[in-house]
Design an enzyme around this catalytic site. Structure first.
Site, PDB file in Angstrom:
ATOM      1  N   HIS A  86       0.813  -1.215   0.000  1.00 38.28           N
ATOM      2  CA  HIS A  86       0.000   0.000   0.000  1.00 38.28           C
ATOM      3  C   HIS A  86       0.850   1.270   0.000  1.00 38.28           C
ATOM      4  O   HIS A  86       0.326   2.380  -0.207  1.00 38.28           O
ATOM      5  CB  HIS A  86      -0.937   0.009   1.212  1.00 38.28           C
ATOM      6  CG  HIS A  86      -2.302   0.557   0.914  1.00 38.28           C
ATOM      7  ND1 HIS A  86      -2.524   1.529  -0.042  1.00 38.28           N
ATOM      8  CD2 HIS A  86      -3.515   0.278   1.439  1.00 38.28           C
ATOM      9  CE1 HIS A  86      -3.806   1.829  -0.079  1.00 38.28           C
ATOM     10  NE2 HIS A  86      -4.439   1.074   0.799  1.00 38.28           N
ATOM     11  N   ASP A 138      -2.133   1.875  -4.899  1.00 37.37           N
ATOM     12  CA  ASP A 138      -3.418   2.255  -4.314  1.00 37.37           C
ATOM     13  C   ASP A 138      -4.458   1.173  -4.592  1.00 37.37           C
ATOM     14  O   ASP A 138      -4.357   0.415  -5.572  1.00 37.37           O
ATOM     15  CB  ASP A 138      -3.900   3.587  -4.896  1.00 37.37           C
ATOM     16  CG  ASP A 138      -2.987   4.746  -4.518  1.00 37.37           C
ATOM     17  OD1 ASP A 138      -2.377   4.669  -3.434  1.00 37.37           O
ATOM     18  OD2 ASP A 138      -2.877   5.689  -5.312  1.00 37.37           O
TER      19      ASP A 138
END
Length: 429
Positions: A401, A405
């Site tokens: 992450h 995204d």
């Protein structure tokens, strides 16, 4: 007689030490020149070390799991003459510049053995009539012999139980067998719940490939904030196509789902370059790769290995199927080269028929994503107002992450889904 010290040679660029995976010899063994003596593991591969001289082993560096520095003593061999030592010294590579050289690598303390039944418990015998079974060592026990510990025999005697009437669940009569006899009587063949599944405690040293896996997985989970996205894909048309291709494959390898999935991945990645990437978090640099070097998580007897399909985007389904088979065979047989086990930019992990409903795979650091197809199952689905049978598969993707995204991961999977559900897109640009 002369003493030859075989020092661990430089076995790879940038390698300062290697782990002892296993010994082929022990102290006191006679070895011949070029005979394998030890398996050593680096970060990249397992290397078999061979003796440069003939003689008798008088000292070894440590136990499996110990680390040996480049240039440190690996084994000492007593030879029959000075000439052999001088000749071998010329064959032994010098330690690489900057390597740490120790006299002897540290030896770890071995764990105490797990307590189990004593010799008197497993080997005690009492003669009775009419009992046939195998001994714990696998040999036939005469009909007049039964295995029971002194404590069990004493208890049976106090209770007035004839041990010849007691049916053991294991290799010899235990107190639980005597309890079952008292409760249910002779000839019932009763086995307490879970009795057959019981086994002695065991301590297993985490070394070699298993330790590498443990370290890599711990580092991945410790450093990477994972998230996982799962999507359901209708692969009915894809499975029909696969069956048609296999029917006319000739001498080409049988197609599984993986080559078709790899084609879909490679055709989708150009629009999502952030997924085909490696993240150097220390330097703060993400390298987005133009070529897809696809890692294939492969289960072997030694543990999970990840051989790499180079330039997967340039291969057709048949070439991919051949390379998948070749790399899997090399990994499982221990013949995979170090360059075939490194440099992946994206990893694919599949449990095959064990695929399950969904997976949350752990990223192969320093990559930023890993993809996991799950088992294909047939279920009823609505097509308009009709209910039809469809073959469905969940596709999982775990991402870093810090780099990827959620929107990008989901959009990428939808692009892969489009190609898998309408497989004509696999063969057009």
């Amino acid at each position: 007689m002369a003493l030859f010290t075989f020092k661990l040679p430089d076995i790879g660029e940038g390698i300062a030490q290697a782990e002892i995976v296993g010994w082929h010899v022990k102290v006191g063994d006679r070895v011949e020149e070029d005979q394998p003596i030890a398996d050593m593991m680096t970060d990249k591969a397992t290397v078999e070390m061979e003796s440069p001289v003939a003689g008798t082993v008088v000292r070894i560096a440590g136990e499996p799991g110990d680390q040996v520095s480049i240039g440190a003593m690996l084994v000492e061999i007593e030879t029959e003459g000075e000439g052999a030592v001088e000749a071998a010294a010329g064959k032994q590579p010098e330690a690489s510049e900057g390597a740490v050289v120790d006299d002897v690598a540290p030896v770890s303390v071995r764990p105490e053995p797990v307590e189990g039944p004593s010799a008197s418990d497993t080997d005690a015998k009492v003669e009775v009539q009419g009992f046939d079974r195998l001994s714990p060592n696998g040999g036939e026990v005469p009909p007049s012999v039964i295995l029971a510990s002194p404590a069990v025999r004493a208890r049976a005697k106090d209770l007035g139980v004839d041990l010849a009437q007691v049916k053991p669940a294991g290799d010899h009569i235990r107190h639980s067998d005597l309890d079952a006899f008292l409760l249910y009587g002779a000839g019932q063949g009763y086995t307490p719940a879970g009795r057959n599944a019981r086994r002695a405690d065991e301590q297993v040293k985490v070394i070699g490939m298993r330790r590498r896996i443990a370290e890599n997985m711990a580092a991945s989970k410790r450093h990477i904030p994972h998230f996982t996205y799962v999507e359901e894909i209708d692969v009915t048309a894809l499975e029909e196509l696969r069956e048609q291709l296999n029917a006319g494959r000739g001498d080409r390898p049988k197609l599984t789902m993986l080559p078709l999935l790899i084609v879909a991945i490679c055709k989708s990645l150009p629009d999502f370059p952030m997924l085909n990437a490696r993240y150097d978090d220390e330097a703060g640099v993400v390298t987005r790769h133009g070529s897809v070097h696809l890692g294939l998580a492969t289960q072997t007897d030694a543990g999970l290995m990840v051989p790499v399909i180079r330039d997967a985007q340039d291969r057709n389904v048949w070439q991919l199927a051949s390379e998948i088979r070749r790399l899997a065979d090399a990994a499982r047989s221990g013949k995979a080269k170090s360059e075939e086990l490194s440099g992946s930019t994206l990893t694919l992990t599949s449990l095959g028929p064990l695929g399950g409903i969904a997976t949350t795979p752990v990223i192969n650091r320093p990559e930023v994503a890993i993809i996991g197809p799950n088992r294909v199952i047939e279920r009823p689905v609505f097509r308009g107002k009709e209910v039809v049978a469809a073959k469905l598969m969940n596709l999982s993707i775990s991402c870093d992450h810090r780099v990827v995204d959620g929107w990008d991961a989901a959009s990428f999977v939808q692009a892969v889904r489009k190609r898998l559900e309408a497989p004509a897109f696999l063969f057009v640009d």
